[in-house]
Design an enzyme around this catalytic site. Sequence first.
Site, short mmCIF file in Angstrom:
data_model
loop_
_atom_site.label_atom_id
_atom_site.label_comp_id
_atom_site.label_asym_id
_atom_site.label_seq_id
_atom_site.Cartn_x
_atom_site.Cartn_y
_atom_site.Cartn_z
N GLY A 277 -27.89 64.46 83.39
CA GLY A 277 -27.13 65.50 82.70
C GLY A 277 -27.29 65.56 81.20
NE ARG B 225 -22.31 61.92 82.12
CZ ARG B 225 -22.96 62.60 83.06
NH1 ARG B 225 -22.30 63.07 84.11
NH2 ARG B 225 -24.24 62.82 82.97
CB THR C 138 -29.42 68.30 90.76
OG1 THR C 138 -29.00 66.94 90.90
CG2 THR C 138 -30.81 68.44 91.32
N GLY C 139 -29.79 66.59 88.18
CA GLY C 139 -30.63 65.68 87.40
C GLY C 139 -29.81 64.95 86.36
N GLY D 256 -21.04 65.82 82.52
CA GLY D 256 -22.48 66.05 82.54
C GLY D 256 -22.79 67.51 82.33
CG ASP D 257 -26.38 68.86 84.07
OD1 ASP D 257 -26.04 67.73 84.44
OD2 ASP D 257 -27.03 69.65 84.80
CB THR E 206 -25.64 67.34 91.27
OG1 THR E 206 -25.07 66.33 90.46
CG2 THR E 206 -25.06 68.70 90.91
N1 ASP Z 1 -26.40 66.40 86.64
C1 ASP Z 1 -25.36 65.51 87.07
C2 ASP Z 1 -24.66 64.92 85.89
O1 ASP Z 1 -25.34 64.49 84.97
C3 ASP Z 1 -25.83 64.42 87.95
C4 ASP Z 1 -26.71 64.79 89.08
O2 ASP Z 1 -27.30 65.86 89.11
O3 ASP Z 1 -26.83 63.98 90.00
O4 ASP Z 1 -23.47 64.83 85.90
#
Ligand code: ASP
Length: 297
Positions: free
Chosen positions: A219, A193, A216-217, A195-196, A165
Amino acid sequence: MVHGGAWAIPDDLVEAHLIGVRNAVDAGWRILESGCSSLDAVEAAVVVMENDEAFDAGRGSFLNREGKVQLDALIMDGATLRAGGVGCVEHIANPIRAARKVLSESPHVYFVAEGAERFAKEHGIPLCKNEDLIIPREVERLRAYQDLATSEGQEPFAPEISHDTVGGVALDRSGNIAAATSTGGTLNKAPGRLGDSSLIGCGCYADNESAAVSLTGWGEPIMKLVLAKWSADRVASGNLPQWAAAEAMNYLRDRVSGHGGIIVLDSQGRFGLAHNTPRMAWALRTTGQLDSGISRT
Ligand code: ASP
């Protein structure tokens, strides 16, 4: 300041990530130098990374379970708290541009799916085919992932999966901060779905009175902690952005076994970066400093 994902970025992808984050921070900096706002700068920086196939944003994003790209993005203005988000869009190459239109031209804050695409089109954002956003690398990645999941009888453990992300935070001459985050979400996600990344206060937040934050991470854990707002609140109560960033990553790990990376900037120009993944791609530019790297834990 921008990030281009936090995960175990393999050695052979390091260069592409570095080039991508440097190009993005340059684009954002040019906007700031020309006297435009922090909002313009984070939008421009994120567009560069959405257009770069190295990242999980725009074209080249991860595919969902059905082999489609589904994108989410949020942009927020720290001066006014105006925000714009789009979720689950399948026909917009630069969702951060659509999010910006939501921020500036709608009384609403968030649009999803077809409604988001209709809004974007009505506001001059071109729509594309979903196939235009799909690249062969991602078709292969999804196939390999689904084969592995079938043979092991379960989904591969999330921390092994990449988190590419993208996001940016900026401070302009008027003293205003802004943040933006854009993503294709997680690999093999269920259609619909979210995410965050595009949820206010989760993967992105900005308030001149606290901080601009992008994450990022993984979610699901991040959104349970409303982690961008949590971090901004730590800055508002007098902590340095670097401390808030590091504490956010500790909190994410200790409270919900989550992983990810974060950038934080306050309206005095103090910044922080932290991750609890093996690596994180970032770049930063100030009047006195130009820097980028793949930091390691
Ligand atoms: N945070 C993002 C999500 O969960 C994914 C990512 O950061 O790669 O959609």
